[in-house]
Design an enzyme around this catalytic site. Structure first.
Site, PDB file in Angstrom:
ATOM      1  N   GLU A  11      34.251  63.054  86.290  1.00  0.00           N
ATOM      2  CA  GLU A  11      34.767  61.741  85.885  1.00  0.00           C
ATOM      3  C   GLU A  11      36.084  61.813  85.126  1.00  0.00           C
ATOM      4  O   GLU A  11      36.111  61.780  83.912  1.00  0.00           O
ATOM      5  CB  GLU A  11      33.722  60.967  85.075  1.00  0.00           C
ATOM      6  CG  GLU A  11      33.059  61.715  83.949  1.00  0.00           C
ATOM      7  CD  GLU A  11      32.056  60.835  83.189  1.00  0.00           C
ATOM      8  OE1 GLU A  11      32.238  59.601  83.127  1.00  0.00           O
ATOM      9  OE2 GLU A  11      31.100  61.400  82.638  1.00  0.00           O
ATOM     10  N   HIS A  33      30.188  66.206  83.493  1.00  0.00           N
ATOM     11  CA  HIS A  33      29.033  66.921  82.959  1.00  0.00           C
ATOM     12  C   HIS A  33      28.047  67.272  84.055  1.00  0.00           C
ATOM     13  O   HIS A  33      27.948  66.589  85.070  1.00  0.00           O
ATOM     14  CB  HIS A  33      28.326  66.047  81.920  1.00  0.00           C
ATOM     15  CG  HIS A  33      28.091  64.634  82.385  1.00  0.00           C
ATOM     16  ND1 HIS A  33      26.921  64.241  82.948  1.00  0.00           N
ATOM     17  CD2 HIS A  33      28.908  63.551  82.427  1.00  0.00           C
ATOM     18  CE1 HIS A  33      27.019  62.957  83.294  1.00  0.00           C
ATOM     19  NE2 HIS A  33      28.220  62.509  83.002  1.00  0.00           N
ATOM     20  N   HIS A  51      23.281  64.734  80.339  1.00  0.00           N
ATOM     21  CA  HIS A  51      24.363  65.634  79.926  1.00  0.00           C
ATOM     22  C   HIS A  51      23.781  67.026  79.711  1.00  0.00           C
ATOM     23  O   HIS A  51      23.434  67.403  78.608  1.00  0.00           O
ATOM     24  CB  HIS A  51      25.057  65.125  78.663  1.00  0.00           C
ATOM     25  CG  HIS A  51      25.896  63.917  78.923  1.00  0.00           C
ATOM     26  ND1 HIS A  51      27.252  63.961  79.056  1.00  0.00           N
ATOM     27  CD2 HIS A  51      25.562  62.633  79.135  1.00  0.00           C
ATOM     28  CE1 HIS A  51      27.716  62.759  79.316  1.00  0.00           C
ATOM     29  NE2 HIS A  51      26.710  61.925  79.367  1.00  0.00           N
ATOM     30  N   ASP A  86      25.436  59.479  89.116  1.00  0.00           N
ATOM     31  CA  ASP A  86      26.269  58.844  88.086  1.00  0.00           C
ATOM     32  C   ASP A  86      27.624  58.570  88.747  1.00  0.00           C
ATOM     33  O   ASP A  86      28.277  59.509  89.227  1.00  0.00           O
ATOM     34  CB  ASP A  86      26.377  59.833  86.917  1.00  0.00           C
ATOM     35  CG  ASP A  86      27.164  59.303  85.739  1.00  0.00           C
ATOM     36  OD1 ASP A  86      27.748  58.207  85.832  1.00  0.00           O
ATOM     37  OD2 ASP A  86      27.225  60.019  84.713  1.00  0.00           O
ATOM     38  N   GLU A 103      34.433  58.087  89.138  1.00  0.00           N
ATOM     39  CA  GLU A 103      33.424  59.140  88.987  1.00  0.00           C
ATOM     40  C   GLU A 103      32.536  59.254  90.217  1.00  0.00           C
ATOM     41  O   GLU A 103      32.135  58.251  90.808  1.00  0.00           O
ATOM     42  CB  GLU A 103      32.538  58.813  87.768  1.00  0.00           C
ATOM     43  CG  GLU A 103      31.407  59.806  87.528  1.00  0.00           C
ATOM     44  CD  GLU A 103      30.582  59.456  86.300  1.00  0.00           C
ATOM     45  OE1 GLU A 103      30.539  58.277  85.916  1.00  0.00           O
ATOM     46  OE2 GLU A 103      29.978  60.382  85.734  1.00  0.00           O
TER      47      GLU A 103
HETATM   48 CO    CO Z   1      29.186  57.795  84.681  1.00  0.00          CO
END
Ligand code: CO
Length: 296
Positions: free
Chosen positions: A189, A156, A164, A96, A281
């Site tokens: 992030e 997360h 998450h 991510d 992030e």
């Molecule tokens: Co993201």
């Protein structure tokens, strides 16, 4: 973490990083958000990876969860600050990553300090580190330049097919003392703003995820549910459904699924005082004496 898992996280990270960088170059005044989202998403599939969540493209005071709609006509303007958040997975192992582009040329300082806060947070990640300390580092870095972190958005933990999972990584100092552990995979992030430092929900969601499997009589709702199950309940965009269900029937089917609590929606999040928001992030794997960034 076993070798296969590690290899998948690394591979997903490498792909996500490359596609984030490519996607960034597509963000220009006059270009449609929809075109960028579709190019980025088809690129992920094109290299043999899977989409972990719909590409988020957020402009100015929108901090998160904007994904272009079916036939979305919105275009970037030369005054926009744009964040691009990309999620890739290999066998459910997620990367991510996000970056922000300043088309206005007026928010360089905001973006720089936001990126610096991410680097400093990552430098402090190791087994035993308290999440509050990470949050404090982000907060101090951003505040020292006269901006604010978004206090109600967090990084997360990720796990296989779980975007998450478990631990949250705050962007401010917090009154609890959760600890980071070896083997965790974390999406870090920080968000920075010249506004108030909080986000509020707005309008209708374009992003949903499945929360429960229940029977429904509506044919289109069942088709959508099947699609969600095929994604192992990872988030999806309403736009994607137009390939499977007539666009005219999508709102009714989505409402049916929402009312039965089969799916939940994630409305776009706006800065409370309409401040400009930036986001950077990376995903990291926590190792014995620090962490490895998979999305560099
Ligand atoms: Co993201």
């Amino acid at each position: 973490m076993d070798d296969k898992e590690l290899e998948c996280y690394r591979k997903a990270g490498k792909i996500a990083s490359k596609i984030r960088n490519e996607g960034k170059t597509l963000i220009k005044p006059g270009v449609k958000l929809l075109d960028v989202a579709e190019k980025v998403e088809s690129r992920i599939l094109g290299v043999g990876a899977k989409i972990a969540f719909p590409v988020n493209i957020c402009i100015n005071d929108v901090a998160a969860h904007y994904a272009p709609k079916i036939n979305d006509e919105l275009v970037f303007s030369s005054k926009d600050v744009v964040s691009l958040d990309v999620g890739v997975h290999i066998d459910g192992f997620i990367a991510d990553t996000a970056c922000t582009v300043d088309l206005s040329g007026e928010f360089g300082k905001l973006l720089d300090v936001n990126e610096k806060s991410l680097e400093e947070a990552i430098a402090a990640i190791k087994p035993g580190a308290s999440v509050s300390l990470i949050g404090e580092i982000v907060q101090d870095t951003i505040q020292s330049a006269g901006f604010k972190p978004i206090e109600n958005l967090t990084g997360h933990e990720v796990k296989q097919y779980d975007l998450h999972a478990g631990l949250s990584i705050p962007n401010i100092k917090v009154p609890y003392d959760w600890r980071i552990e070896e083997g965790m995979v974390l999406a870090i992030e920080p968000f920075a703003t010249d506004g108030y430092g909080r986000v509020v929900e707005s309008k209708k969601p374009e992003i949903y995820s499945m929360i429960d499997r229940k029977p429904t009589r509506m044919r289109e709702a069942r088709i959508i549910m099947k699609e969600m199950e095929d994604r192992e309940s990872l988030p999806f965009a309403e736009r994607w459904l137009s390939k499977k269900v007539s666009p005219l029937k999508i709102p009714l089917a989505v409402n049916e699924l929402l009312s039965k609590n089969i799916i939940t929606g994630y409305p776009p999040l706006h800065e409370m005082k309409k401040g400009i928001v930036s986001q950077f992030e990376h995903t990291v794997i926590v190792l014995e004496d620090g962490c490895e960034v998979t999305t560099l």
